[in-house]
Design a protein around this motif. Structure first.
Motif, PDB file in Angstrom:
ATOM      1  N   LYS A 166       0.843  -1.185   0.000  1.00 20.17           N
ATOM      2  CA  LYS A 166       0.000   0.000   0.000  1.00 20.17           C
ATOM      3  C   LYS A 166       0.880   1.236   0.000  1.00 20.17           C
ATOM      4  CE  LYS A 166      -3.985  -2.058   2.111  1.00 20.17           C
ATOM      5  NZ  LYS A 166      -5.021  -1.993   3.103  1.00 20.17           N
ATOM      6  N   VAL A 167       0.618   2.081  -0.969  1.00 19.30           N
ATOM      7  CA  VAL A 167       1.247   3.392  -1.008  1.00 19.30           C
ATOM      8  C   VAL A 167       0.124   4.412  -1.090  1.00 19.30           C
ATOM      9  CG1 VAL A 167       3.431   2.633  -2.022  1.00 19.30           C
ATOM     10  CG2 VAL A 167       1.569   3.293  -3.520  1.00 19.30           C
ATOM     11  N   TYR A 168       0.391   5.588  -0.575  1.00 19.92           N
ATOM     12  CA  TYR A 168      -0.637   6.605  -0.446  1.00 19.92           C
ATOM     13  C   TYR A 168      -0.169   7.927  -1.019  1.00 19.92           C
ATOM     14  CZ  TYR A 168      -2.010   3.264   3.180  1.00 19.92           C
ATOM     15  OH  TYR A 168      -2.342   2.125   3.867  1.00 19.92           O
ATOM     16  N   GLN A 169      -1.114   8.667  -1.586  1.00 19.47           N
ATOM     17  CA  GLN A 169      -0.851  10.067  -1.890  1.00 19.47           C
ATOM     18  C   GLN A 169      -0.729  10.762  -0.526  1.00 19.47           C
ATOM     19  OE1 GLN A 169      -0.108  11.330  -4.708  1.00 19.47           O
ATOM     20  NE2 GLN A 169      -0.717   9.604  -5.996  1.00 19.47           N
ATOM     21  N   PRO A 170       0.144  11.745  -0.378  1.00 20.91           N
ATOM     22  CA  PRO A 170       0.328  12.381   0.932  1.00 20.91           C
ATOM     23  C   PRO A 170      -0.974  12.857   1.575  1.00 20.91           C
ATOM     24  CG  PRO A 170       2.004  13.142  -0.586  1.00 20.91           C
ATOM     25  CD  PRO A 170       1.046  12.300  -1.396  1.00 20.91           C
ATOM     26  N   GLU A 171      -1.879  13.396   0.777  1.00 21.32           N
ATOM     27  CA  GLU A 171      -3.129  13.900   1.336  1.00 21.32           C
ATOM     28  C   GLU A 171      -4.077  12.786   1.800  1.00 21.32           C
ATOM     29  OE1 GLU A 171      -3.375  13.746  -3.142  1.00 21.32           O
ATOM     30  OE2 GLU A 171      -1.938  14.576  -1.724  1.00 21.32           O
ATOM     31  N   GLU A 172      -3.809  11.548   1.416  1.00 19.82           N
ATOM     32  CA  GLU A 172      -4.643  10.405   1.810  1.00 19.82           C
ATOM     33  C   GLU A 172      -3.924   9.456   2.764  1.00 19.82           C
ATOM     34  OE1 GLU A 172      -5.438   8.667  -1.988  1.00 19.82           O
ATOM     35  OE2 GLU A 172      -6.776  10.292  -2.610  1.00 19.82           O
ATOM     36  N   CYS A 173      -2.722   9.792   3.192  1.00 24.14           N
ATOM     37  CA  CYS A 173      -1.890   8.902   3.989  1.00 24.14           C
ATOM     38  C   CYS A 173      -2.375   8.825   5.445  1.00 24.14           C
ATOM     39  CB  CYS A 173      -0.443   9.385   3.954  1.00 24.14           C
ATOM     40  SG  CYS A 173       0.675   8.400   4.960  1.00 24.14           S
ATOM     41  N   PRO A 174      -2.687   7.609   5.930  1.00 20.50           N
ATOM     42  CA  PRO A 174      -3.137   7.473   7.315  1.00 20.50           C
ATOM     43  C   PRO A 174      -2.043   7.812   8.330  1.00 20.50           C
ATOM     44  CG  PRO A 174      -2.911   5.312   6.298  1.00 20.50           C
ATOM     45  CD  PRO A 174      -2.699   6.327   5.220  1.00 20.50           C
ATOM     46  N   LEU A 175      -0.781   7.628   7.957  1.00 27.68           N
ATOM     47  CA  LEU A 175       0.318   7.960   8.865  1.00 27.68           C
ATOM     48  C   LEU A 175       0.460   9.477   9.004  1.00 27.68           C
ATOM     49  CD1 LEU A 175       2.772   5.247   7.546  1.00 27.68           C
ATOM     50  CD2 LEU A 175       1.524   5.191   9.704  1.00 27.68           C
ATOM     51  N   CYS A 176       0.238  10.197   7.909  1.00 29.49           N
ATOM     52  CA  CYS A 176       0.226  11.671   7.975  1.00 29.49           C
ATOM     53  C   CYS A 176      -0.924  12.143   8.865  1.00 29.49           C
ATOM     54  CB  CYS A 176       0.076  12.278   6.579  1.00 29.49           C
ATOM     55  SG  CYS A 176       1.555  12.189   5.546  1.00 29.49           S
ATOM     56  N   ALA A 177      -2.082  11.492   8.702  1.00 29.16           N
ATOM     57  CA  ALA A 177      -3.265  11.859   9.496  1.00 29.16           C
ATOM     58  C   ALA A 177      -3.018  11.671  10.984  1.00 29.16           C
ATOM     59  CB  ALA A 177      -4.475  11.038   9.052  1.00 29.16           C
ATOM     60  N   GLN A 178      -2.121  10.725  11.330  1.00 24.74           N
ATOM     61  CA  GLN A 178      -1.778  10.485  12.730  1.00 24.74           C
ATOM     62  C   GLN A 178      -0.685  11.437  13.215  1.00 24.74           C
ATOM     63  OE1 GLN A 178      -0.848   6.306  13.472  1.00 24.74           O
ATOM     64  NE2 GLN A 178      -2.314   5.693  11.904  1.00 24.74           N
ATOM     65  N   GLY A 179      -0.175  12.281  12.319  1.00 25.58           N
ATOM     66  CA  GLY A 179       0.858  13.241  12.694  1.00 25.58           C
ATOM     67  C   GLY A 179       2.252  12.665  12.734  1.00 25.58           C
ATOM     68  N   ILE A 180       2.452  11.486  12.159  1.00 26.39           N
ATOM     69  CA  ILE A 180       3.774  10.857  12.137  1.00 26.39           C
ATOM     70  C   ILE A 180       4.563  11.452  10.966  1.00 26.39           C
ATOM     71  CG2 ILE A 180       5.041   8.684  11.885  1.00 26.39           C
ATOM     72  CD1 ILE A 180       2.470   7.277  12.956  1.00 26.39           C
ATOM     73  N   PRO A 181       5.713  12.066  11.237  1.00 24.29           N
ATOM     74  CA  PRO A 181       6.481  12.691  10.161  1.00 24.29           C
ATOM     75  C   PRO A 181       6.992  11.650   9.165  1.00 24.29           C
ATOM     76  CG  PRO A 181       7.359  13.311  12.319  1.00 24.29           C
ATOM     77  CD  PRO A 181       6.321  12.250  12.535  1.00 24.29           C
ATOM     78  N   ALA A 182       6.933  11.982   7.877  1.00 24.79           N
ATOM     79  CA  ALA A 182       7.481  11.120   6.836  1.00 24.79           C
ATOM     80  C   ALA A 182       8.945  11.479   6.606  1.00 24.79           C
ATOM     81  CB  ALA A 182       6.691  11.306   5.537  1.00 24.79           C
ATOM     82  N   ILE A 183       9.761  10.465   6.426  1.00 23.81           N
ATOM     83  CA  ILE A 183      11.176  10.695   6.134  1.00 23.81           C
ATOM     84  C   ILE A 183      11.484  10.171   4.745  1.00 23.81           C
ATOM     85  CG2 ILE A 183      11.881  10.689   8.560  1.00 23.81           C
ATOM     86  CD1 ILE A 183      13.006   7.866   8.072  1.00 23.81           C
ATOM     87  N   LYS A 184      12.531  10.705   4.141  1.00 25.50           N
ATOM     88  CA  LYS A 184      12.993  10.301   2.814  1.00 25.50           C
ATOM     89  C   LYS A 184      14.394   9.766   2.960  1.00 25.50           C
ATOM     90  CE  LYS A 184      13.149  10.131  -1.738  1.00 25.50           C
ATOM     91  NZ  LYS A 184      13.852   8.904  -1.938  1.00 25.50           N
ATOM     92  N   PRO A 185      14.524   8.434   3.183  1.00 21.19           N
ATOM     93  CA  PRO A 185      15.852   7.890   3.429  1.00 21.19           C
ATOM     94  C   PRO A 185      16.688   7.657   2.177  1.00 21.19           C
ATOM     95  CG  PRO A 185      14.228   6.167   3.595  1.00 21.19           C
ATOM     96  CD  PRO A 185      13.486   7.451   3.361  1.00 21.19           C
ATOM     97  N   GLY A 186      16.118   7.741   0.986  1.00 19.94           N
ATOM     98  CA  GLY A 186      16.837   7.440  -0.255  1.00 19.94           C
ATOM     99  C   GLY A 186      17.814   8.531  -0.624  1.00 19.94           C
ATOM    100  N   SER A 187      18.311   8.421  -1.849  1.00 20.00           N
ATOM    101  CA  SER A 187      19.347   9.338  -2.296  1.00 20.00           C
ATOM    102  C   SER A 187      18.804  10.577  -2.990  1.00 20.00           C
ATOM    103  CB  SER A 187      20.288   8.601  -3.267  1.00 20.00           C
ATOM    104  OG  SER A 187      19.560   8.123  -4.382  1.00 20.00           O
ATOM    105  N   ARG A 188      17.555  10.520  -3.474  1.00 17.12           N
ATOM    106  CA  ARG A 188      16.993  11.678  -4.186  1.00 17.12           C
ATOM    107  C   ARG A 188      15.960  12.350  -3.313  1.00 17.12           C
ATOM    108  NH1 ARG A 188      14.486  10.704  -9.733  1.00 17.12           N
ATOM    109  NH2 ARG A 188      14.103   8.575  -9.089  1.00 17.12           N
ATOM    110  N   GLN A 189      16.058  13.647  -3.227  1.00  9.68           N
ATOM    111  CA  GLN A 189      15.069  14.425  -2.478  1.00  9.68           C
ATOM    112  C   GLN A 189      14.002  14.891  -3.445  1.00  9.68           C
ATOM    113  OE1 GLN A 189      15.375  14.566   0.899  1.00  9.68           O
ATOM    114  NE2 GLN A 189      17.143  13.266   0.543  1.00  9.68           N
TER     115      GLN A 189
END
Length: 190
Positions: A166-189
């Motif tokens: 499961k992947v989510y658009q940011p505006e539909e992400c349940p983890l965002c709705a819970q206030g959990i910050p998203a991180i970008k661990p890969g090499s491209r920002q």
């Protein structure tokens, strides 16, 4: 090599991360695969690359190309296993290109490789660069297909692991709705 065996290797080498992640595509997910971790361990990475190469051994692959930087080692190892040339694509002013004097001869059979496919964006960019150079893309090899087999690149895609994640658009992400910050661990920002 079974899917379960591959996943065990990915866990053991620290590839699988759990949390809240922003993927290269801009979508969000609750786990991330950091394949740079795998490439620290040639004794684990080598057999996985050989297994992928084996899926294309009858295709007459002449060149293996992966996007920089994540698939450089992967492309090299798969090319070694297939007896082919290894190259990598990299962005030049935002456009995926074959640089550094890499040359694909017209009609050469090219296998495009990538560690993880979610939307297929990076693979498509490499395919376009290969085709622009005159190569014929005969397939794509990936360690993990996160799309559940839904990505259509117009060529066969073979993977060691297929997951329907499961992947989510940011505006539909349940983890965002819970206030959990998203991180970008890969090499491209993004």
């Amino acid at each position: 090599m079974t899917q379960a065996e591959v996943l065990d290797i990915l866990r053991k080498t620290g590839v699988l991360l759990e949390g809240h992640f922003r993927l290269t595509s801009g979508k969000h997910a609750d786990f991330y695969m950091q394949f740079a971790q795998l490439m620290q361990y040639p004794e684990e990475a080598g057999p996985l690359c050989d297994a992928l190469a084996g899926m294309f051994k009858e295709e007459g692959v002449q060149v293996v190309v992966g996007p920089a930087t994540g698939a450089i080692i992967m492309a090299y190892e798969i090319a070694r296993s297939l007896g082919a040339k290894a190259m990598f694509g990299e962005r030049d002013n935002g456009v995926m290109s074959l640089r550094r004097g890499f040359t694909i001869h017209p009609g050469e059979k090219v296998l495009v490789v990538e560690d993880v496919v979610t939307t297929g964006g990076s693979v498509r960019e490499v395919m376009e660069a290969v085709e622009k150079a005159g190569g014929k893309v005969i397939g794509a090899a990936v360690f993990v297909d996160r799309s559940g087999g839904r990505v259509d690149l117009g060529v066969p895609i073979k993977s060691l692991v297929t997951m329907d994640t499961k992947v989510y658009q940011p505006e539909e992400c349940p983890l965002c709705a819970q206030g959990i910050p998203a991180i970008k661990p890969g090499s491209r920002q993004v």
